[in-house]
Design a protein around this motif. Sequence first.
Motif, mmCIF file in Angstrom:
data_model
loop_
_atom_site.group_PDB
_atom_site.id
_atom_site.type_symbol
_atom_site.label_atom_id
_atom_site.label_comp_id
_atom_site.label_asym_id
_atom_site.label_seq_id
_atom_site.Cartn_x
_atom_site.Cartn_y
_atom_site.Cartn_z
ATOM 1 N N SER A 65 0.932 -1.226 -0.025
ATOM 2 C CA SER A 65 0.117 0.113 -0.021
ATOM 3 C C SER A 65 0.935 1.522 -0.035
ATOM 4 O O SER A 65 0.364 2.193 -0.383
ATOM 5 N N GLY A 66 2.192 1.028 0.468
ATOM 6 C CA GLY A 66 3.150 2.137 0.600
ATOM 7 C C GLY A 66 2.911 2.468 2.087
ATOM 8 O O GLY A 66 3.661 3.754 2.289
ATOM 9 N N GLY A 67 1.883 2.083 2.812
ATOM 10 C CA GLY A 67 1.971 2.557 4.409
ATOM 11 C C GLY A 67 2.987 1.918 5.070
ATOM 12 O O GLY A 67 3.914 1.219 4.328
ATOM 13 N N LYS A 68 3.045 2.112 6.433
ATOM 14 C CA LYS A 68 4.350 1.612 7.000
ATOM 15 C C LYS A 68 4.441 0.254 7.203
ATOM 16 O O LYS A 68 5.699 -0.275 7.011
ATOM 17 N N ASP A 69 3.452 -0.551 7.448
ATOM 18 C CA ASP A 69 3.749 -2.160 7.476
ATOM 19 C C ASP A 69 3.913 -2.741 6.077
ATOM 20 O O ASP A 69 4.950 -3.586 6.172
ATOM 21 N N SER A 70 3.340 -2.152 5.294
ATOM 22 C CA SER A 70 3.843 -2.788 3.783
ATOM 23 C C SER A 70 5.288 -2.601 3.319
ATOM 24 O O SER A 70 6.083 -3.365 2.855
ATOM 25 N N VAL A 92 2.476 -5.161 -5.748
ATOM 26 C CA VAL A 92 1.327 -4.567 -6.348
ATOM 27 C C VAL A 92 0.787 -3.532 -5.489
ATOM 28 O O VAL A 92 0.610 -4.032 -4.208
ATOM 29 N N THR A 93 0.209 -2.460 -6.190
ATOM 30 C CA THR A 93 -0.408 -1.333 -5.135
ATOM 31 C C THR A 93 -1.882 -1.234 -5.678
ATOM 32 O O THR A 93 -2.068 -1.321 -6.813
ATOM 33 N N ILE A 94 -2.673 -1.223 -4.811
ATOM 34 C CA ILE A 94 -4.130 -1.198 -5.149
ATOM 35 C C ILE A 94 -4.534 0.078 -4.905
ATOM 36 O O ILE A 94 -4.576 0.740 -3.701
ATOM 37 N N ASP A 95 -5.116 0.821 -5.848
ATOM 38 C CA ASP A 95 -5.558 2.220 -5.696
ATOM 39 C C ASP A 95 -7.214 2.111 -5.512
ATOM 40 O O ASP A 95 -7.874 2.204 -6.577
ATOM 41 N N GLU A 96 -7.529 2.280 -4.216
ATOM 42 C CA GLU A 96 -9.000 2.238 -4.188
ATOM 43 C C GLU A 96 -9.826 3.453 -4.460
ATOM 44 O O GLU A 96 -10.960 3.389 -4.705
ATOM 45 N N GLY A 97 -9.225 4.769 -4.615
ATOM 46 C CA GLY A 97 -9.723 5.829 -5.033
ATOM 47 C C GLY A 97 -10.063 6.634 -3.833
ATOM 48 O O GLY A 97 -11.511 6.813 -3.630
ATOM 49 N N ILE A 106 0.640 6.019 -2.405
ATOM 50 C CA ILE A 106 1.260 5.537 -3.883
ATOM 51 C C ILE A 106 2.470 5.948 -4.197
ATOM 52 O O ILE A 106 3.375 5.388 -4.764
ATOM 53 N N ARG A 107 2.633 7.225 -3.950
ATOM 54 C CA ARG A 107 4.157 7.772 -4.368
ATOM 55 C C ARG A 107 5.155 7.186 -3.479
ATOM 56 O O ARG A 107 6.079 6.783 -3.993
ATOM 57 N N SER A 108 4.875 6.911 -2.300
ATOM 58 C CA SER A 108 5.839 6.325 -1.250
ATOM 59 C C SER A 108 6.106 4.882 -1.868
ATOM 60 O O SER A 108 7.181 4.520 -2.053
ATOM 61 N N ALA A 109 5.093 4.180 -2.250
ATOM 62 C CA ALA A 109 5.376 2.733 -2.979
ATOM 63 C C ALA A 109 6.057 2.689 -4.052
ATOM 64 O O ALA A 109 7.008 2.042 -4.250
ATOM 65 N N ASP A 110 5.849 3.792 -4.882
ATOM 66 C CA ASP A 110 6.647 4.032 -6.368
ATOM 67 C C ASP A 110 8.022 4.259 -5.899
ATOM 68 O O ASP A 110 8.858 3.526 -6.719
ATOM 69 N N ARG A 111 8.409 5.077 -5.021
ATOM 70 C CA ARG A 111 9.967 5.322 -4.681
ATOM 71 C C ARG A 111 10.471 3.986 -4.061
ATOM 72 O O ARG A 111 11.598 3.588 -4.248
ATOM 73 N N LEU A 112 9.768 3.322 -3.364
ATOM 74 C CA LEU A 112 10.415 2.175 -2.619
ATOM 75 C C LEU A 112 10.868 1.014 -3.461
ATOM 76 O O LEU A 112 11.874 0.469 -3.636
ATOM 77 N N VAL A 113 9.894 0.659 -4.705
ATOM 78 C CA VAL A 113 10.158 -0.157 -5.449
ATOM 79 C C VAL A 113 11.322 0.138 -6.561
ATOM 80 O O VAL A 113 12.084 -0.816 -6.981
#
Length: 311
Positions: A65-70, A92-97, A106-113
């Motif tokens: 999700s890009g949050g702390k746990d994931s 995979v990141t799910i964008d629920e809207g 989502i930005r944080s997830a993109d940076r991490l991968v």
Amino acid sequence: MARDDIPVKTPGCSLCSGPAVFHDRITGRHLCREHFIADIEDRVAETIRSRNLIIPGDHVLIALSGGKDSTALLMILAHLLPSWDSVRLSAVTIDEGIAGYREDTIRSADRLVAQYGLDHATISFTELFEGTLDAFLRGREPEACSVCGILRRKALNVAAEWGKATKLATGHNLDDEAQSVFMNVLRGDLPRLVRDSGSDSQGRFIPRIKPLMFISEKEIAVYLMLHGAWTELPECPYAVHALRGEVRSILATLESHHPGTMLHLMESKAQIEAQCAGRMEEEPVRHCKECGDPCSGEICQLCKLKKTLRN
Ligand code: SF4
Ligand code: ZN
């Protein structure tokens, strides 16, 4: 001597002479940076090994999700990866809207991968269900987490299928797991209490694994801080409607007054599971009349929900 001049003795690490950064109130140990990080990664590796969560040849898809746990889950699995035989990681990141919330994670997830060089897909509710969670929830906000959960479960299964993953790893931590045990007890839902996350799919979907299930939220926060990966992210605006929020605060108070409470809840669950093993009726595997997905009734939860969604 003025009060401020009194030297404060920082406790040393229980395993070496380095300065401690963490006090484990359950074991009483003080740990330095290196020993704390090694302890977390060893415990995750042990959870994986003892429960056979990942085996050689697996393609593990991380629900990021890009949050702390994931974020912590991805970092720990990526650190452990070189010691595993032919295991592949992707995310995979799910964008629920969810406006004002999801964009940052989502930005944080993109940076991490990008940092770890992993394959990464983002799938949105709009692509899969023709609408955002915000639109679906208008006028039914108190149901947010159950609606979101059903849609996200489907989105993750689709992602795992598309990516040909063999395991789907989620960032659920000890606090989440203990909260779930408590909530199922409060709801009087024994079948759900004993249904292990992985067997939730009973072999019908790609197995889900929770490698952080014995790592507390606090330990995850410290792990991220020590890696300079801690970021304050907004909370989901729908979280206020969830029973989980109240359970979370009750358990946090209990854990702080009685360290080990959350682990004891997990032990209670394991004992109930052992007592019930083989004694609870297996639900027959059926297929939804509308979409063909495996389910326990005539029509799956997703198809039932879809009839009620407006966008
Ligand atoms: Fe979905 Fe509820 Fe989590 Fe928000 S708090 S992302 S609505 S499950
Ligand atoms: Zn269906």
